[in-house]
Design a protein around this motif. Structure first.
Motif: not given
Length: 80
Positions: A42-43, A46, A55, A57
């Motif tokens: 992932v980035s 993220t 965020y 997940p």
């Protein structure tokens, strides 16, 4: 299924408020956000957003994070 949906299913329609311990566990493991992001594919953004509770997940990503940090999803995200 997102983590929010998982918790709402477990705690009812209002869902819980949860506290994210990803940053503390990542730092205790000696990992940078970049290293964790690379491992989880992932980035870095993220990882940072998850750590800042901006965020939620997916359950799959939460399980992957927990597994890599040798802990449980419940330890990463403690519901209130």
């Amino acid at each position: 299924m997102s983590l929010k949906q998982f918790w709402e299913k477990r705690f009812g329609p209002r869902g819980p408020r949860f506290e994210c311990h990803l940053r503390e566990l990542r730092e205790a493991a000696g990992l940078s956000p970049e290293a964790l992001a690379e491992h989880c594919k992932v980035s870095v953004e993220t990882i940072t957003l998850i750590e800042d509770a901006k965020y939620e997940p997916s359950v799959v990503l939460a399980e992957h994070l927990a597994s890599y940090l040798n802990t449980t999803v419940e330890s990463l995200f403690i519901a209130h």
